[in-house]
Design an enzyme around this catalytic site. Sequence first.
Site, PDB file in Angstrom:
ATOM      1  N   LYS A   1     -27.127  -0.022  -3.321  1.00 19.61           N
ATOM      2  CA  LYS A   1     -28.530   0.333  -3.094  1.00 19.61           C
ATOM      3  C   LYS A   1     -29.479  -0.730  -3.655  1.00 19.61           C
ATOM      4  O   LYS A   1     -30.583  -0.931  -3.133  1.00 19.61           O
ATOM      5  CB  LYS A   1     -28.833   1.724  -3.660  1.00 19.61           C
ATOM      6  CG  LYS A   1     -28.135   2.862  -2.884  1.00 19.61           C
ATOM      7  CD  LYS A   1     -28.416   2.791  -1.385  1.00 19.61           C
ATOM      8  CE  LYS A   1     -28.209   4.113  -0.667  1.00 19.61           C
ATOM      9  NZ  LYS A   1     -28.376   3.987   0.795  1.00 19.61           N
TER      10      LYS A   1
ATOM     11  N   TYR B   1     -22.300   2.554  -5.722  1.00 25.37           N
ATOM     12  CA  TYR B   1     -23.490   2.996  -4.975  1.00 25.37           C
ATOM     13  C   TYR B   1     -24.755   2.299  -5.493  1.00 25.37           C
ATOM     14  O   TYR B   1     -25.605   1.849  -4.706  1.00 25.37           O
ATOM     15  CB  TYR B   1     -23.595   4.515  -5.123  1.00 25.37           C
ATOM     16  CG  TYR B   1     -24.678   5.200  -4.328  1.00 25.37           C
ATOM     17  CD1 TYR B   1     -24.542   5.404  -2.955  1.00 25.37           C
ATOM     18  CD2 TYR B   1     -25.825   5.689  -4.950  1.00 25.37           C
ATOM     19  CE1 TYR B   1     -25.532   6.071  -2.232  1.00 25.37           C
ATOM     20  CE2 TYR B   1     -26.807   6.357  -4.247  1.00 25.37           C
ATOM     21  CZ  TYR B   1     -26.663   6.545  -2.880  1.00 25.37           C
ATOM     22  OH  TYR B   1     -27.638   7.212  -2.172  1.00 25.37           O
TER      23      TYR B   1
HETATM   24  P1  NAP Z   1     -25.641  12.870   4.269  1.00 28.22           P
HETATM   25  O1  NAP Z   1     -26.195  14.251   4.448  1.00 28.22           O
HETATM   26  O2  NAP Z   1     -24.308  12.724   3.625  1.00 28.22           O
HETATM   27  O3  NAP Z   1     -25.653  12.139   5.694  1.00 28.22           O
HETATM   28  C1  NAP Z   1     -25.142  10.858   5.861  1.00 28.22           C
HETATM   29  C2  NAP Z   1     -24.700  10.705   7.298  1.00 28.22           C
HETATM   30  O4  NAP Z   1     -24.178   9.359   7.451  1.00 28.22           O
HETATM   31  C3  NAP Z   1     -23.584  11.671   7.694  1.00 28.22           C
HETATM   32  O5  NAP Z   1     -23.869  12.268   8.944  1.00 28.22           O
HETATM   33  C4  NAP Z   1     -22.362  10.755   7.774  1.00 28.22           C
HETATM   34  O6  NAP Z   1     -21.376  11.164   8.705  1.00 28.22           O
HETATM   35  C5  NAP Z   1     -22.990   9.453   8.240  1.00 28.22           C
HETATM   36  N1  NAP Z   1     -22.092   8.326   8.012  1.00 28.22           N
HETATM   37  C6  NAP Z   1     -21.282   8.094   6.947  1.00 28.22           C
HETATM   38  N2  NAP Z   1     -20.560   6.974   7.116  1.00 28.22           N
HETATM   39  C7  NAP Z   1     -20.908   6.481   8.331  1.00 28.22           C
HETATM   40  C8  NAP Z   1     -20.500   5.346   9.074  1.00 28.22           C
HETATM   41  N3  NAP Z   1     -19.578   4.494   8.601  1.00 28.22           N
HETATM   42  N4  NAP Z   1     -21.049   5.132  10.289  1.00 28.22           N
HETATM   43  C9  NAP Z   1     -21.970   6.000  10.798  1.00 28.22           C
HETATM   44  N5  NAP Z   1     -22.397   7.083  10.137  1.00 28.22           N
HETATM   45  C10 NAP Z   1     -21.874   7.334   8.915  1.00 28.22           C
HETATM   46  O7  NAP Z   1     -26.624  11.955   3.399  1.00 28.22           O
HETATM   47  P2  NAP Z   1     -28.219  12.034   3.160  1.00 28.22           P
HETATM   48  O8  NAP Z   1     -28.462  12.725   1.880  1.00 28.22           O
HETATM   49  O9  NAP Z   1     -28.918  12.484   4.388  1.00 28.22           O
HETATM   50  O10 NAP Z   1     -28.508  10.471   2.873  1.00 28.22           O
HETATM   51  C11 NAP Z   1     -28.982   9.580   3.868  1.00 28.22           C
HETATM   52  C12 NAP Z   1     -29.259   8.233   3.219  1.00 28.22           C
HETATM   53  O11 NAP Z   1     -30.182   8.393   2.141  1.00 28.22           O
HETATM   54  C13 NAP Z   1     -28.022   7.571   2.608  1.00 28.22           C
HETATM   55  O12 NAP Z   1     -28.087   6.181   2.790  1.00 28.22           O
HETATM   56  C14 NAP Z   1     -28.144   7.917   1.148  1.00 28.22           C
HETATM   57  O13 NAP Z   1     -27.444   7.001   0.333  1.00 28.22           O
HETATM   58  C15 NAP Z   1     -29.640   7.854   0.957  1.00 28.22           C
HETATM   59  N6  NAP Z   1     -30.125   8.622  -0.198  1.00 28.22           N
HETATM   60  C16 NAP Z   1     -29.909   9.963  -0.303  1.00 28.22           C
HETATM   61  C17 NAP Z   1     -30.383  10.646  -1.422  1.00 28.22           C
HETATM   62  C18 NAP Z   1     -30.186  12.135  -1.621  1.00 28.22           C
HETATM   63  O14 NAP Z   1     -30.536  12.646  -2.698  1.00 28.22           O
HETATM   64  N7  NAP Z   1     -29.657  12.871  -0.654  1.00 28.22           N
HETATM   65  C19 NAP Z   1     -31.062   9.948  -2.422  1.00 28.22           C
HETATM   66  C20 NAP Z   1     -31.259   8.574  -2.268  1.00 28.22           C
HETATM   67  C21 NAP Z   1     -30.786   7.926  -1.157  1.00 28.22           C
HETATM   68  P3  NAP Z   1     -20.076  11.998   8.215  1.00 28.22           P
HETATM   69  O15 NAP Z   1     -20.569  13.337   7.886  1.00 28.22           O
HETATM   70  O16 NAP Z   1     -19.186  11.990   9.409  1.00 28.22           O
HETATM   71  O17 NAP Z   1     -19.535  11.264   7.020  1.00 28.22           O
END
Ligand code: NAP
Length: 252
Positions: free
Chosen positions: A157, A153
């Site tokens: 990133k 990851y």
């Molecule tokens: P999340 O709640 O897990 O949501 C991610 C979404 O992406 C889910 O709806 C998932 O669908 C979808 N997804 C996964 N694989 C996919 C694919 N191959 N094609 C299309 N859609 C796909 O994550 P989040 O926390 O909102 O994070 C969103 C972004 O922010 C990510 O890039 C993450 O790395 C980044 N981020 C998050 C955090 C944090 O603390 N939450 C911190 C830094 C960065 P499924 O449910 O069907 O898998």
Amino acid sequence: MSDTPRTVIVTGAARGIGASVARRLSREGHAIAIIDLDADACQSIVDEIVAEGGTAQGFAADVSDEVSVENAVDAIALTMGPPLVLVNNAGILRDNLLFKMTVDDWDAVMGVHLRGAFLMSRAAQRHMIEARWGRIVNLSSTSALGNRGQANYAAAKAGMQGFTKTLAIELGRYGVTVNAIAPGFIESEMTIGTAARIGISFDDLKSAMVKEIPVGRAGTPDDVSAAVAFFVREDASFVSGQVLYVAGGPRA
Ligand code: NAP
């Protein structure tokens, strides 16, 4: 002065940060194409935006699959108009210490984050070049600076940051800006999943993380979508190739 309404694609927008970005950009007057793996999963955020008087449609696509991406972007252009804003948000975690990390864990994370952002940006940029206007916002993370158990990851990133800066250089002459946001600890299904995986309650994980965050609280998806909204604005056209840490301090 309000901005010109555009067609916006947000990937992984069925929930979490992506859903918040979709909601926020809809309130800014844009039409939102929600991409996620499963069309049914997109429906509740689509319904929510439409109920508020906005425009949104769901499109099932796997961002790591070339054909799936090409088909989805073509369908969006046809039904909603050329997508001139792209938010590469879809993401997954496959955390493990290096010695336990499988090739599948590595490839899956690279596939969704890096290959996904590449395929989506390549498909969408042709519409932006034609319009001589565009915005791409990529989701990086404070994990790009290094995080135990996240070799895959963190590498993806950090890769998003180099990808962002390179696209900014290539696409700037066409009026397209490309920026990245690197969130810290944000309350979402992703971090709820992290707590479950390491076998502690989400509240315990959150209080441990908050101790290290200068503003003294966890982030929310809306903290991230506010930053996305800034990069998308018409008058942010001289800001490109930047990485904005949205982490309650200089880093996690
Ligand atoms: P999340 O709640 O897990 O949501 C991610 C979404 O992406 C889910 O709806 C998932 O669908 C979808 N997804 C996964 N694989 C996919 C694919 N191959 N094609 C299309 N859609 C796909 O994550 P989040 O926390 O909102 O994070 C969103 C972004 O922010 C990510 O890039 C993450 O790395 C980044 N981020 C998050 C955090 C944090 O603390 N939450 C911190 C830094 C960065 P499924 O449910 O069907 O898998």
